[in-house]
Write a protein that holds these residues in place. Structure first.
Motif, PDB file in Angstrom:
ATOM      1  N   MET A   1       0.805  -1.216   0.000  1.00 17.85           N
ATOM      2  CA  MET A   1       0.000   0.000   0.000  1.00 17.85           C
ATOM      3  C   MET A   1       0.846   1.278   0.000  1.00 17.85           C
ATOM      4  N   GLU A   2       2.143   1.152   0.177  1.00 14.23           N
ATOM      5  CA  GLU A   2       3.016   2.318   0.115  1.00 14.23           C
ATOM      6  C   GLU A   2       3.540   2.572  -1.298  1.00 14.23           C
ATOM      7  N   SER A   3       3.181   1.721  -2.230  1.00 14.37           N
ATOM      8  CA  SER A   3       3.633   1.886  -3.614  1.00 14.37           C
ATOM      9  C   SER A   3       2.689   2.792  -4.390  1.00 14.37           C
ATOM     10  N   ASP A   4       3.140   3.241  -5.552  1.00 16.75           N
ATOM     11  CA  ASP A   4       2.317   4.054  -6.451  1.00 16.75           C
ATOM     12  C   ASP A   4       1.365   3.118  -7.183  1.00 16.75           C
ATOM     13  N   LEU A   5       0.173   2.989  -6.678  1.00 22.21           N
ATOM     14  CA  LEU A   5      -0.756   1.982  -7.191  1.00 22.21           C
ATOM     15  C   LEU A   5      -1.195   2.261  -8.617  1.00 22.21           C
ATOM     16  N   ALA A   6      -1.292   3.517  -8.999  1.00 19.88           N
ATOM     17  CA  ALA A   6      -1.797   3.846 -10.331  1.00 19.88           C
ATOM     18  C   ALA A   6      -0.826   3.467 -11.436  1.00 19.88           C
ATOM     19  N   SER A   7       0.467   3.673 -11.216  1.00 21.65           N
ATOM     20  CA  SER A   7       1.434   3.461 -12.291  1.00 21.65           C
ATOM     21  C   SER A   7       2.551   2.481 -11.955  1.00 21.65           C
ATOM     22  N   LYS A   8       2.746   2.179 -10.673  1.00 22.51           N
ATOM     23  CA  LYS A   8       3.837   1.278 -10.319  1.00 22.51           C
ATOM     24  C   LYS A   8       3.494   0.474  -9.069  1.00 22.51           C
ATOM     25  N   PRO A   9       2.399  -0.270  -9.096  1.00 22.39           N
ATOM     26  CA  PRO A   9       2.041  -1.083  -7.933  1.00 22.39           C
ATOM     27  C   PRO A   9       3.083  -2.163  -7.691  1.00 22.39           C
ATOM     28  N   ILE A  10       3.344  -2.428  -6.434  1.00 24.45           N
ATOM     29  CA  ILE A  10       4.326  -3.451  -6.056  1.00 24.45           C
ATOM     30  C   ILE A  10       3.592  -4.633  -5.461  1.00 24.45           C
ATOM     31  N   GLY A  11       3.764  -5.791  -6.086  1.00 16.46           N
ATOM     32  CA  GLY A  11       3.117  -7.008  -5.626  1.00 16.46           C
ATOM     33  C   GLY A  11       4.121  -8.099  -5.350  1.00 16.46           C
ATOM     34  N   THR A  12       3.625  -9.319  -5.283  1.00 17.18           N
ATOM     35  CA  THR A  12       4.482 -10.483  -5.012  1.00 17.18           C
ATOM     36  C   THR A  12       4.689 -11.335  -6.255  1.00 17.18           C
ATOM     37  N   GLY A  13       4.217 -10.872  -7.414  1.00 18.59           N
ATOM     38  CA  GLY A  13       4.284 -11.655  -8.643  1.00 18.59           C
ATOM     39  C   GLY A  13       5.685 -11.765  -9.203  1.00 18.59           C
TER      40      GLY A  13
END
Length: 524
Positions: free
Chosen positions: A181-193
């Motif tokens: 949730m601290e990532s830029d969700l619109a253009s650079k979301p950070i996940g576990t993929g």
């Protein structure tokens, strides 16, 4: 078939810009020594935002591009397998679910996946829905009373006021991909993929690197470029010319046949659980029962499916594909194609052409329908075909093609008469959430349909745990929609993915949530 110089230049430019962007940022940390170099993936751009709360398409993109993963993952029988969750328990009432978060999982930025991070990600989706800041509706699949994290025990406990037959299926939906949730969700979301975004050139491409922290297995490619190509033929040409290695959903029949007939390409195809249909807005002129019935009776679905879109869809009248076991063989089509009957319905209802301009009038005004569509899975072809067929009974249809995000926003705001789309009908392994589209009390009922009997059965379905009874109820709901001429069903889509022979494992899944994964790797 050769790609034209103009198209080749456009694609090559986009590819070079993407790759140069990756090289200039020097993001080689995500690479693995044993990884191959680059995978180029051609895809339709379904959303300019990657914030899963902003638009449903954005949530799907996060999953499809290998960015985010959920607690569970669907197999090809639409059963939920363990993923970021490796164990769970549920009480006898099916109202308290406790999920154990897999150890050793990290986000692509190296942060540990904790139970609190899972809760934060899920809560964010509901906060956005409640505030109206996003149009994604996770409550369509799960409504909870409380959700709590225990980081020491690595558990997430969800309590609900009503029983859920299987909450694991809801949590496999892309709406519940777990992101930092601290990532830029619109253009650079950070996940576990398996892949992490390096640069997002909106509407053009996404440059990605292998996630060096990926928990499951080695990531096959150092870099992944998702290159947006809207036109299906251009997409096929790009694959044939070597500009891309893999493409999703070629929906021009001749292009797909060319790839199938060639020894240079692999084509994976499945008759899945997708349907092409058009919402009928009953808040406007189409609230007239006779007009809706006549319109559906005037549409030749077989010709549209077999000829107009070249057999890429199977025709049908129900809102659930016949491949699903929900009584499609027992349903009665109340509006089979009959142009003469369609004209009679309108004549008998005094919906006639009084001024001789070729178009019928209702309430003293020419009937002129606004049909919204966008470039995905032959939807514009269906819209144009419907417009042509309705012209024959004196109903004018103006087809307007837009992008996926704009179309969704116009659906939500009700700015349409007809609006077609392509849905996966069992998004959480069950059609309950999909059938919410026509539930009178639902926030997702954008077409304004209202039927008290439908609502009664739908509400009872939410608490029914017996599988056979659920099937009977779902069959009843489908028949009510057919009887009310509530939905314009185009047909049932055959998904596909095509790849160069240098790539192995590029197979389309029934769920259609998973395009890019570690299964796609260099051929041996």
């Amino acid at each position: 078939m050769k790609i034209t110089k103009k198209i080749k230049n456009i694609l090559s430019t986009a590819l070079i810009v993407t790759m140069m962007g990756s090289m200039l940022t020097g993001c080689s940390a995500g690479s693995k020594a044993e990884a191959a170099s680059v995978l180029n993936f051609g895809a339709t751009n379904f959303s300019d935002s990657l914030d899963p709360s902003a638009l449903p398409n954005a949530a799907w993109c996060v999953s499809r591009y290998g960015i985010g993963e959920a607690l569970f993952r669907f197999d090809d029988q639409m059963e939920a397998d363990y993923y970021l969750c490796d164990d769970y328990s549920v009480n006898d009432e099916h109202t308290e679910w406790t999920f154990h978060i897999r150890e050793g999982v990290k986000f692509s930025n190296g942060k540990e996946l904790t139970a609190s991070a899972v809760v934060d990600s899920i809560e964010y989706m509901y906060k956005q829905e409640k505030s109206g800041k996003g149009s994604t509706a996770p409550s369509q699949y799960m409504v909870y009373d409380s959700i709590k994290a225990d980081d020491e025990a690595r558990t997430v406990t969800i309590k609900t006021s009503k029983a859920y037959a299987d909450l694991t299926k809801a949590l496999a939906h892309p709406f519940f991909s777990i992101l930092d949730m601290e990532s830029d969700l619109a253009s650079k979301p950070i996940g576990t993929g398996p892949y992490a975004i390096d640069k997002y050139d909106t509407g053009v491409s996404i440059a990605m690197n292998a996630n060096e922290h990926y928990w499951k297995e080695d990531v096959p490619y150092e870099k992944l470029n998702v290159i947006f190509i809207e036109d299906s033929t251009t997409k096929a040409m790009a694959l044939q010319n070597g500009d891309v290695d893999v493409v999703e959903n070629i929906n021009t029949a001749n292009d797909l046949k060319t790839l199938k007939d060639s020894d240079d390409f692999n084509v994976s195809e499945t008759v899945g659980v997708r349907i092409g249909f058009a919402y009928i807005n009953q808040k406007g002129i189409l609230k007239n029962d006779d007009l809706r019935q006549a319109i559906l009776t005037a549409i030749d679905d077989d010709t549209l499916c077999k000829v107009t879109v070249g057999g890429l869809y199977d025709a049908g009248a129900s809102v659930l594909p016949s491949t699903l076991d929900y009584g499609s063989d027992k349903l009665k089509d109340e509006t089979p194609y009959d142009e003469e009957k369609a004209n009679k319905i309108l004549d008998d209802a005094n919906i006639v052409d009084t001024d001789g301009d070729g178009y019928r009038e209702l309430d003293g005004k020419n009937i002129e329908l606004n049909f919204l569509t966008y470039d995905s899975r032959n939807l514009p072809d269906f819209a144009e075909g419907v417009a042509s067929q309705l012209e024959k009974i004196g109903v004018k249809v103006n087809v307007k093609k837009t992008d996926a995000d704009t179309e969704w926003n116009m659906l939500v705001s009700g700015e349409y008469d007809l609006l077609n789309t392509n849905w996966m009908t069992v998004q959480d392994g069950d059609p309950y959430g999909y059938l919410d589209n026509w539930y009178g009390k639902s926030n997702a009922n954008y077409c304004g349909y209202q039927n008290d009997e439908y609502d009664k059965i739908y509400e009872a379905l939410s608490t029914e745990m017996d599988e056979e009874k659920r099937k009977d109820m779902i069959q009843e709901l489908q028949q009510i929609l057919i009887d009310d001429s509530a939905v314009m069903v185009h047909g049932y889509y055959k998904s596909n993915m095509s790849s160069d022979k240098s790539v192995a494992g590029a197979n389309i899944s029934v769920a259609d949530y998973y395009w890019i994964s570690t299964a796609i790797k260099p051929a041996e």
